[in-house]
Enzyme design. Structure first.
Site, PDB file in Angstrom:
ATOM      1  N   ASP A  85       0.986  -1.217  -0.470  1.00  8.94           N
ATOM      2  CA  ASP A  85      -0.527  -0.289   0.134  1.00  8.94           C
ATOM      3  C   ASP A  85       0.742   1.041  -0.123  1.00  8.94           C
ATOM      4  OD1 ASP A  85      -1.521  -2.037   0.609  1.00  8.94           O
ATOM      5  OD2 ASP A  85      -2.132  -1.349   2.485  1.00  8.94           O
ATOM      6  N   GLU A 125       2.819  -8.717  11.531  1.00  6.58           N
ATOM      7  CA  GLU A 125       2.969  -7.773  10.463  1.00  6.58           C
ATOM      8  C   GLU A 125       4.184  -8.464   9.472  1.00  6.58           C
ATOM      9  OE1 GLU A 125      -0.224  -5.439   8.671  1.00  6.58           O
ATOM     10  OE2 GLU A 125       0.226  -5.003  10.783  1.00  6.58           O
TER      11      GLU A 125
END
Length: 476
Positions: free
Chosen positions: A203, A428
């Site tokens: 992103d 993550e």
């Protein structure tokens, strides 16, 4: 040998691209092994029909997350892995797109932004065939799904055939690829295009800075971020970037999710490399179902030629993103290395990518592969996709290296992913130099892909879990 015979021979001989064996020797494992710890993460994030990436930060189903999660789940429960993909594909739009989020109606609207009331899929997406019975986003994510489906099938072909798994998912996957190949060829060069940074999956990459600079951000007062409630601000995209993300998504929604060139339209190498790999996987699926797969393999070869022609930079020795308005984007992102997973990549290009991966931009001083150029002006070891290492890109690179004969490097990359995943509580992402955990912990695709890599490193210590064992983990 004629062309059809060549393609058929290639189809039968390219299985290593989809489940290559590791050369590492088995090692010790026990009740407290990574296998068990990863299984606990996946059990904790299982909803009954799918897996959330993170209970706090990402409480819904994400598209490419579920594909990677299924790849790991297949080692614990092939049934759950099949269900994961079936649940996602049930939310497919009539035009073929697989939305990047499938929303869980039991989750409060303020738990995640943008929420269903922002996307308005059942109304704004009506012309594009959005489902009426489930709320989704309107954008997509990288097409790793056919590859995941084929790997899930291989984990237990008997169960897959008994349930008609491939027969169920094949037409949906074929429609998904048609959508990307036809609706998203916005540049006319044969490659699929992304219309939002969230679609590419990486992103906040610096690769998007130039095209995003054209986008007027949505006013800060017009939205309320939820991600900062669960993650450190210094690890997340800035408010300015988020405002631009919101503006792009709102404009796409307000245009009825119609696909045409907009302010942000980019051909990305990783997105298209995954489409190529999944075209090959879809060919294997077709053959398993009794159809010919030669057209799929041929299409993958044409996509490979387009990828090289439009995105390869021989001077930088990496694939670059192409902004349809501004041309090639001169930033080195890990996306430009992911085409190593393409089976027919020319040997000289594969060798050049290995040099880049091992050189100062990605490989000096760190055993984790960063998401962005270590020497780049925008490098940040902690901020989302601007430098940290991710399990999914490491997993893809491990497979690509092994596919092109770089076994020792593949072993090293895979081992680094597993070590970092275990040391950080399946974070993550991680800082590439220090291995420090960033973002959410107990992250599903980190656990799933570490499990997949660990299983191939230590095959003697793994096995499927019984239904009772999984239920016990679900409740713990």
């Amino acid at each position: 040998m004629d062309r059809t015979a060549q393609l058929t021979a290639h189809a039968l001989g390219s299985g290593i691209a989809y489940d290559p064996p590791s050369t590492r020797a088995p090692g010790p494992a026990g009740p407290g092994s990574l296998h068990v710890r990863a299984a606990r993460v996946l059990a904790a994030n299982w909803t009954g029909v799918s897996t959330v990436p993170s209970r706090s930060l990402y409480p819904h189903q994400w598209s490419w997350d579920s594909a990677f999660i299924a790849i790991g789940l297949r080692h614990l429960s092939p049934l759950r892995a099949q269900t994961e993909l079936e649940t996602l594909l049930a939310a497919q739009w009539a035009d073929g797109r697989i939305p990047h989020i499938v929303f869980n109606p039991s989750v409060p609207l303020d738990a995640y932004f943008p929420s269903p009331d922002f996307w308005r899929s059942s109304t704004a997406g009506r012309a594009a065939g959005a489902p009426r019975t489930v709320q989704t986003s309107g954008i997509v994510q990288p097409p790793v799904h056919a590859l995941a489906a084929w790997l899930v099938h291989l984990a237990d072909p008997g169960l897959s055939r008994a349930r008609g798994f491939l027969a169920t998912v094949h037409p949906r996957l074929a429609a998904w690829h048609r959508y990307l190949l036809h609706r998203r060829d916005l540049g006319g060069g044969g490659l699929a295009c992304v219309v939002h940074p969230w679609e590419q999956g990486m992103d906040n990459s610096p690769c998007w800075d130039a095209p995003l600079a054209r986008v007027a951000p949505a006013p800060a007062r017009s939205f309320q971020r939820a991600d900062l409630d669960h993650g450190a601000a210094e690890d997340r995209p800035t408010d300015l970037d988020y405002g631009r993300y919101v503006r792009l998504a709102a404009d796409y929604r307000d245009a009825g999710y119609a696909d045409r060139q907009r302010e942000f339209a980019v051909e990305d190498p990783a997105f298209n490399a995954l489409l190529i790999a999944s075209e090959h996987a879809l060919a294997h699926i077709a053959q398993e179902l009794g159809a010919a797969g030669t057209a799929r393999h041929a299409r993958a070869e044409r996509l490979t030629a387009a990828l090289v022609e439009r995105l390869w930079d021989p001077e930088r020795e990496i694939f670059l993103c192409r902004d349809l308005r501004g041309g090639p984007i001169p930033e080195r992102g890990v996306s430009g290395l992911i085409p190593l997973i393409v089976p027919e990549l020319p040997g000289e290009i594969a060798a050049a990518l290995v040099r880049t991966l091992s050189g100062p931009h990605f490989g000096t001083g760190t055993h984790l592969v960063p998401s962005y150029d270590l020497l780049g002006a925008a490098f940040d070891p902690h901020r989302y996709w601007r430098g940290p290492a991710w399990a999914n890109t490491g997993w893809l690179l491990e497979r690509g290296l092994r596919l092109h004969g770089e076994r020792e490097r593949a072993d090293a990359v895979g081992a680094a992913v597993v070590e970092a995943a275990d040391a950080t509580g399946f974070a993550e992402y991680a800082a590439p130099y220090t291995g420090e955990a960033c973002g959410a912990t107990g992250f599903s695709w980190t656990a799933a892909l570490a499990l997949d890599l660990h299983r191939r490193q230590h095959p003697a210590h793994h096995g499927q879990l019984s239904h009772r064992q999984l239920q016990k983990m679900d409740k713990s």
